[in-house]
Write a protein that holds these residues in place. Structure first.
Motif, PDB file in Angstrom:
ATOM      1  N   UNK A 142      11.598  -1.622  -4.009  1.00 40.94           N
ATOM      2  CA  UNK A 142      10.213  -1.520  -4.509  1.00 40.94           C
ATOM      3  C   UNK A 142      10.136  -0.416  -5.572  1.00 40.94           C
ATOM      4  N   UNK A 143       9.249  -0.651  -6.557  1.00 34.31           N
ATOM      5  CA  UNK A 143       9.012   0.335  -7.636  1.00 34.31           C
ATOM      6  C   UNK A 143       7.514   0.390  -7.868  1.00 34.31           C
TER       7      UNK A 143
ATOM      8  N   UNK B 237      -1.188  -0.615  -3.980  1.00 31.84           N
ATOM      9  CA  UNK B 237      -0.359  -0.302  -5.142  1.00 31.84           C
ATOM     10  C   UNK B 237      -0.409  -1.480  -6.110  1.00 31.84           C
ATOM     11  N   UNK B 238      -1.228  -1.320  -7.170  1.00 27.92           N
ATOM     12  CA  UNK B 238      -1.364  -2.425  -8.122  1.00 27.92           C
ATOM     13  C   UNK B 238      -0.226  -2.393  -9.123  1.00 27.92           C
TER      14      UNK B 238
ATOM     15  N   UNK C 136      -2.977  -5.089  -5.344  1.00 32.58           N
ATOM     16  CA  UNK C 136      -1.757  -4.824  -4.581  1.00 32.58           C
ATOM     17  C   UNK C 136      -1.242  -6.020  -3.793  1.00 32.58           C
ATOM     18  N   UNK C 137      -1.803  -7.174  -4.013  1.00 29.44           N
ATOM     19  CA  UNK C 137      -1.388  -8.366  -3.257  1.00 29.44           C
ATOM     20  C   UNK C 137      -0.133  -8.997  -3.885  1.00 29.44           C
TER      21      UNK C 137
ATOM     22  N   UNK D 154       0.854  -1.203   0.000  1.00 30.13           N
ATOM     23  CA  UNK D 154       0.000   0.000   0.000  1.00 30.13           C
ATOM     24  C   UNK D 154       0.877   1.236   0.000  1.00 30.13           C
ATOM     25  N   UNK D 155       0.200   2.402  -0.154  1.00 27.19           N
ATOM     26  CA  UNK D 155       0.935   3.656  -0.100  1.00 27.19           C
ATOM     27  C   UNK D 155       1.200   4.023   1.343  1.00 27.19           C
ATOM     28  N   UNK D 156       1.692   5.246   1.552  1.00 25.66           N
ATOM     29  CA  UNK D 156       2.074   5.647   2.904  1.00 25.66           C
ATOM     30  C   UNK D 156       0.890   5.728   3.843  1.00 25.66           C
TER      31      UNK D 156
END
Length: 351
Positions: free
Chosen positions: A62-63, A17-18, A47-48, A9-11
């Motif tokens: 991570x990107x 985040x897919x 996002x999994x 996920x984001x912050x």
């Protein structure tokens, strides 16, 4: 090997985040992976992420998408023997390095050496206790030997006293036998004299008429008869005294002297019996003390053998401990050389 599973996920944690990219790159050869080997995964539309990961030390990247920069998330460690499911956040909290196998083996050897050292310390304490027991038994044995020596001297002294008492008793017995014979002879003489007096008295009675005719002759014969009577009375008194004295020599009670420093045969018979009983008891005590000394000697020898065996075991354990320490030093040197080689290899690859 573990399973890495979770949602990226984001912050804020509210948006998944897919199609983001996740990469694990091995920092060095450790665990089950070689240096710079990696695992590259992409999240799904929600996002999994879900993949397996071997044990090793990794740098995590991570990107968010292919247009964004690749961001390092930090180091993580998957320790050997770890199983189950972990998310990336949990893995990033585990950053302890994996020790080389040689260092692990050296640590195991060190632990074994420490255990053996504790065993040696225990054996050493046991040896000290056994040594103290040996000293105590040796001291007791010396005391028992002194007591046995004293008992033997007492037995010898009692034996001499018994022999002297027996000799005196034999002498007293012989003296009593002699006195008894003298008394019996005196009684026989008295009886013979009494018979003579009786015979003379009959003769005097028969001749009383004739004696009446001659007063001088009768008076003379009367005086002679009185003399015989007095002699017979004195002999009877002497015989009575001798009989009483003989009875005293035979039956006078213990420690009551018949004459100064002279005692009855009954006294010496009882003294001899007491001396014999004391000698017998002393001999039995000496025999028992001898058996106790032999038993203590055997126990002391057993304890000495146990102490010698424990000392040999301590020497063997000491040799084993020295060997283990040498192996630890060799393993540590080998690990250091391997670490230096890895560092030089990293420097070469980096250049």
């Amino acid at each position: 090997m573990i399973t890495v599973k979770g949602c990226l996920t984001d912050a804020t944690g509210e948006h998944a985040l897919e199609h983001a990219f996740i990469e694990f790159v091995a920092r060095r050869s450790a665990g089950e992976v070689l240096a710079y080997a990696g695992a590259f995964e992409q999240t799904d539309t929600e996002g999994n992420y879900h993949f397996s990961l071997k044990s090793g030390e990794y740098d995590v990247y991570a990107q968010v998408n292919r247009r964004s920069d690749v961001e390092p998330l930090g180091p993580c460690t998957v320790l050997p023997g770890m199983t189950g499911e972990y998310d990336i956040e949990a893995l990033l909290e585990i950053s302890a390095p994996i020790l080389p196998e040689t260092v692990i083996a050296a640590n195991q050897i060190r632990d074994q050496v420490f255990e053996k050292h504790e065993e040696v310390a225990g054996f050493h304490q046991t040896v000290l206790q056994k040594a103290a027991e040996v000293d105590a038994h040796a001291s007791q044995t010396a005391q028992d030997r002194t007591q046995v020596r004293s008992d033997r001297e007492q037995v010898a002294s009692d034996r001499e006293d018994t022999l002297e008492a027996n000799a005196f008793a034999q002498s007293a017995k012989a003296q009593i036998a002699t006195d008894k014979a003298d008394v019996e002879q005196a009684l026989e003489d008295t009886q013979a004299l009494a018979q003579t007096v009786s015979t003379q008295h009959d003769v005097v009675s028969d001749k009383a008429a004739e004696v009446a005719q001659d007063t001088d002759e009768v008076s003379s014969m009367h005086e002679e008869a009185n003399g015989f009577k007095n002699s017979a009375s004195n002999s009877a008194n002497t015989a009575t005294q001798q009989a009483a004295l003989a009875k005293d020599w035979a039956q006078k009670t213990v420690d009551n002297a018949v004459e100064p420093n002279a005692y009855s045969s009954k006294h010496w018979a009882i003294k001899s019996a007491n001396f014999a009983s004391s000698a017998s008891n002393s001999f039995s005590s000496a025999a028992q003390a001898k058996n106790d000394v032999e038993t203590l000697k055997s126990e002391t020898e057993d304890i000495r053998d146990e102490a010698l065996q424990a000392r040999e075991e301590i020497q063997v354990l000491s040799t084993y401990e020295n060997t283990m320490w040498r192996l630890i030093h060799v393993a540590a040197d080998q690990a250091l050389r391997q670490f230096n080689f890895s560092e030089r290899l990293n420097d070469l690859e980096g250049s």
